[in-house]
Write an enzyme that holds these catalytic residues in place. Structure first.
Site, PDB file in Angstrom:
ATOM      1  N   GLN A  59       0.819  -1.202   0.000  1.00 44.37           N
ATOM      2  CA  GLN A  59       0.000   0.000   0.000  1.00 44.37           C
ATOM      3  C   GLN A  59       0.860   1.261   0.000  1.00 44.37           C
ATOM      4  O   GLN A  59       0.571   2.228  -0.719  1.00 44.37           O
ATOM      5  CB  GLN A  59      -0.917   0.004   1.224  1.00 44.37           C
ATOM      6  CG  GLN A  59      -1.644   1.319   1.486  1.00 44.37           C
ATOM      7  CD  GLN A  59      -2.578   1.730   0.368  1.00 44.37           C
ATOM      8  OE1 GLN A  59      -3.090   0.872  -0.358  1.00 44.37           O
ATOM      9  NE2 GLN A  59      -2.817   3.014   0.225  1.00 44.37           N
ATOM     10  N   GLU A  60       1.905   1.268   0.798  1.00 45.40           N
ATOM     11  CA  GLU A  60       2.708   2.475   0.943  1.00 45.40           C
ATOM     12  C   GLU A  60       3.473   2.830  -0.328  1.00 45.40           C
ATOM     13  O   GLU A  60       3.496   3.992  -0.745  1.00 45.40           O
ATOM     14  CB  GLU A  60       3.695   2.325   2.115  1.00 45.40           C
ATOM     15  CG  GLU A  60       3.059   2.413   3.483  1.00 45.40           C
ATOM     16  CD  GLU A  60       2.574   3.817   3.809  1.00 45.40           C
ATOM     17  OE1 GLU A  60       2.882   4.772   3.078  1.00 45.40           O
ATOM     18  OE2 GLU A  60       1.857   3.964   4.815  1.00 45.40           O
ATOM     19  N   SER A  61       4.128   1.845  -0.927  1.00 45.84           N
ATOM     20  CA  SER A  61       5.044   2.187  -2.030  1.00 45.84           C
ATOM     21  C   SER A  61       5.148   1.139  -3.118  1.00 45.84           C
ATOM     22  O   SER A  61       5.918   1.325  -4.054  1.00 45.84           O
ATOM     23  CB  SER A  61       6.447   2.389  -1.450  1.00 45.84           C
ATOM     24  OG  SER A  61       6.942   1.159  -0.924  1.00 45.84           O
TER      25      SER A  61
END
Length: 207
Positions: A59-61
């Site tokens: 999700q983050e990167s």
């Protein structure tokens, strides 16, 4: 895949639940798998929800060590500089100086920060507790505590995130509130099952 919804975020949850289960685990994830397992178990113990953390990196990167957000968040874990420095100060022996674009540092810092948040949150069960933790990672522990207080005042269960605390807004802007509510949903219901199915280990909400 099980998806939990509330009326206030129905459109967000519907989009998440409609996504294919195997949206795709990036090839770059495999090179960090052993590091994530090792660090997660070192901090959380042998039963660490490795698939949950893998989903969080997705999700983050999408596991991009060079990711840079428009607001200045850096690396695979998308830490803001101030947060990266704060975490490094809390755990100098484990983390040393802040290195958010270093994948090894980002992995250790993410599981360490998640654990720091998790130990400060009460919830009905491990799944709900990690959902609160993820909300705090995304928007701050203070907001989670304010949301819990507001939910309790409205007759909702402050120990339950999905369908309860996630429904209230203690003062965030509409855009920030929607982003924060989508964050645990995507990680725990869209991406975590994908990593569980790929044998990355158990997750907080799927095993």
């Amino acid at each position: 895949m099980r998806c939990t919804t509330s009326l206030l975020i129905l459109s967000i949850a519907s989009a998440i639940c409609a996504a294919p289960l195997f949206a795709a685990i990036p090839n770059s994830a495999q090179q960090h798998r052993s590091s994530l397992v090792r660090n997660a178990r070192a901090v959380w113990g042998i039963d660490a929800p490795v698939a949950s953390f893998a989903a969080q990196f997705q999700q983050e990167s999408a596991w991009n060590a060079n990711a840079l957000s428009p607001v200045g968040a850096k690396g695979m874990a998308q830490f803001m500089p101030a947060t990266a420095n704060w975490i490094a100060e809390q755990y100098p022996d484990d983390l040393g100086n802040a290195q958010p674009t270093n994948p090894s540092w980002a992995i250790r810092a993410l599981v360490q920060y998640d654990f720091w948040l998790y130990t400060r949150i009460r919830a009905k069960n491990a799944c709900e507790r990690l959902a609160f933790t993820l909300s705090a990672y995304n928007g701050g522990l203070g907001w989670v505590n304010r949301d819990k207080t507001l939910a309790s005042g409205k007759g909702l269960d402050p120990l339950v995130w999905f369908g309860s605390v996630e429904r209230v807004n203690a003062g965030r802007s509409p855009a920030n509130w929607q982003e924060n509510r989508a964050y645990p949903q995507r990680i725990l219901w869209r991406y975590e099952p994908m990593y569980v199915a790929a044998n990355w280990g158990s997750g907080a909400c799927n095993d």
